[in-house]
Enzyme design. Structure first.
Site, PDB file in Angstrom:
ATOM      1  N   HIS A   1      -0.378   0.072   2.313  1.00 37.35           N
ATOM      2  CA  HIS A   1      -1.724  -0.504   2.319  1.00 37.35           C
ATOM      3  C   HIS A   1      -2.344  -0.388   0.922  1.00 37.35           C
ATOM      4  CE1 HIS A   1      -1.007   0.891   6.523  1.00 37.35           C
ATOM      5  NE2 HIS A   1      -1.481  -0.315   6.792  1.00 37.35           N
TER       6      HIS A   1
ATOM      7  N   ASP B   1       1.883   3.522  -1.052  1.00 44.32           N
ATOM      8  CA  ASP B   1       1.552   3.321   0.361  1.00 44.32           C
ATOM      9  C   ASP B   1       1.554   1.814   0.643  1.00 44.32           C
ATOM     10  OD1 ASP B   1      -0.102   4.985   2.742  1.00 44.32           O
ATOM     11  OD2 ASP B   1      -0.598   2.847   2.638  1.00 44.32           O
TER      12      ASP B   1
ATOM     13  N   ASP C   1       4.525   4.469   4.722  1.00 43.57           N
ATOM     14  CA  ASP C   1       4.442   3.446   5.758  1.00 43.57           C
ATOM     15  C   ASP C   1       5.034   2.102   5.324  1.00 43.57           C
ATOM     16  OD1 ASP C   1       2.363   3.324   3.960  1.00 43.57           O
ATOM     17  OD2 ASP C   1       0.764   3.389   5.457  1.00 43.57           O
TER      18      ASP C   1
ATOM     19  N   HIS D   1      -8.143   5.275   1.156  1.00 47.15           N
ATOM     20  CA  HIS D   1      -9.046   4.200   1.605  1.00 47.15           C
ATOM     21  C   HIS D   1     -10.527   4.581   1.480  1.00 47.15           C
ATOM     22  CE1 HIS D   1      -5.818   1.677   2.946  1.00 47.15           C
ATOM     23  NE2 HIS D   1      -5.435   2.487   3.906  1.00 47.15           N
TER      24      HIS D   1
HETATM   25 ZN   LIG Z   1      -0.989   3.161   4.564  1.00 46.92          ZN
END
Ligand SMILES: [Zn+2]
Length: 314
Positions: A166, A164, A248, A127
Site C-alpha cells: 500500500h 509495503d 503484504d 498510513h
Molecule cells: Zn500494507
C-alpha cells in the site's frame, strides 16, 4: 556488530475486532520464528514508549490528544476512528511502543552498538497522516524515527524505502516538505489508500512514488527497483536508511495482488543494504508495516531479518 530486534508485549495487547486482518496473531507468528535457534544472534530489546516530544516532531498536539481521547472513549470495548481503524484500552501503549521502538532502534544503530535493527511492533504506522489516524495506523513511526535521526543526531540525509504493497500516504504527508528526507514508496495501484501517483513528488522533489499494476510479480518488481529505486537512493546518498517493511506484496496476501515471494524481500533487503554500505556505513533500521497472511508474513519477515543479520555481522 549485531542486528538489534526491538519488540514489546504491549504490541500484543492492541486487540482488533474479530475478523480484522491487522491482528495479534501477526506479531505472534513473527516472534515465534524469530525465537528459533536460527535467530539466536539477534540482540533483543524492549521498545520504550515514545515520549510526547518525539510524537510532536511530526504530529500536532491535537492529533496525539485525539488518539488519547479515542482510546479513553473505547472503555472496555472498541472505538472506531474509521471503517478500518479501531482502538481499545491497549492501543495507545502499543502505538507508543512502535514509535518508541523505531526511535530507540535509530539510537542503537547511530551509537554503533548495532549495525542494523528490525522493529517488530504493531499497529503499523505508514498510513497515519499529520492529523488523521487511518489504515490501522495511529502514529507515523518511521517518520518519527527519521526526524529523530535528523534533529537529534544532526544527520542531513535520511532515506526511507517503503515496499509495503500500500502507498505510504502517511509518511508522504508527514515528510512532504522535509528536504532532508527522501521517501520512496513502491505500491500496487489501484489499491487503498488511492494516493501515491508518480506526480506526487514532495515539496522539494523528496518524494518518489512507484505505482505498480496488480500481478507485477518478482521480475517486474526487481526491474523497477534496479531501474528507478536503487539509482535514486544512490544519488541521494543517505547517511541512514530506514525501511517501512510491509510484507503484504506477497502473493499469498489476501489484501493485494502484487505476487512477490519471500525471496524478493530477501533480494530487496540485500540491495538496500548495498546502498547503506555505500553511503551510510551500513546503518539500516527497518520497521514492520503490513502483511496479513500469517505464514507468508512470518516467512517473509524471517527472510528479511536473516539478510539484516548476515549483513550486520560482517
Ligand atoms: Zn500494507
Amino acid at each position: 556488530m549485531t542486528t538489534a530486534l526491538f519488540t514489546h508485549d504491549d504490541c500484543l495487547r492492541h486487540l482488533t475486532p474479530p475478523g480484522h486482518p491487522e491482528r495479534v496473531a501477526r506479531l505472534e507468528a513473527i516472534l515465534e520464528v524469530l525465537e528459533t535457534p536460527e535467530f539466536a544472534a539477534l540482540d533483543w530489546h524492549d521498545c520504550p514508549l515514545a515520549d510526547r516530544a518525539e510524537l510532536l516532531r511530526v504530529h500536532p498536539e491535537a492529533h496525539v490528544a485525539a488518539v488519547e481521547r479515542a482510546v479513553e472513549a473505547a472503555g472496555d470495548g472498541w472505538a472506531s476512528i474509521d471503517a478500518d481503524t479501531h482502538v481499545m484500552a491497549g492501543s495507545l501503549n502499543a502505538a507508543l511502543r512502535g514509535a518508541g521502538g523505531c526511535v530507540a532502534a535509530v539510537e542503537r544503530v547511530m551509537s554503533g552498538a548495532a549495525q542494523n535493527a528490525f522493529v517488530a511492533a504493531r499497529p503499523p504506522g505508514h498510513h497515519a497522516e499529520k492529523t488523521t489516524p487511518m489504515g490501522f495506523c495511529l502514529f507515523g513511526n518511521v517518520s518519527i524515527a527519521a526526524k529523530n535521526a535528523l534533529d537529534a543526531h544532526g544527520l542531513s540525509r535520511v532515506a526511507i524505502m517503503d515496499f509495503d504493497v500500500h502507498h505510504g500516504n502517511g509518511t508522504q504527508d508527514l515528510l512532504w516538505d522535509e528536504a532532508r528526507c527522501l521517501f520512496i514508496s513502491t505500491h500496487q495501484s489501484p489499491l487503498y489508500p488511492g494516493t501515491g501517483a508518480q506526480h506526487e513528488t514532495g515539496a522539494d522533489n523528496n518524494v518518489m512514488n512507484v505505482p505498480l499494476p496488480p500481478e507485477t510479480g518478482s521480475q517486474g518488481f526487481r526491474r523497477v527497483m534496479e531501474a528507478e529505486v536503487l539509482p535514486a537512493l544512490d544519488d541521494f546518498a543517505p547517511e541512514l536508511l530506514l525501511i517501512s517493511a510491509g510484507f503484504d506484496a506477497h502473493r499469498a496476501d489476501p489484501l493485494a495482488q502484487l505476487n512477490l515471494v519471500e525471496e524478493d524481500f530477501a533480494w530487496a533487503t540485500e540491495r538496500l543494504c548495498d546502498v547503506a554500505d555505500a553511503h551510510a556505513g551500513g546503518r539500516v533500521v527497518s520497521t514492520l508495516e503490513g502483511g496479513y497472511d500469517l505464514e507468508a508474513l512470518a516467512a517473509s519477515t524471517a527472510a528479511h531479518v536473516k539478510v539484516l543479520m548476515k549483513r550486520g555481522a560482517r
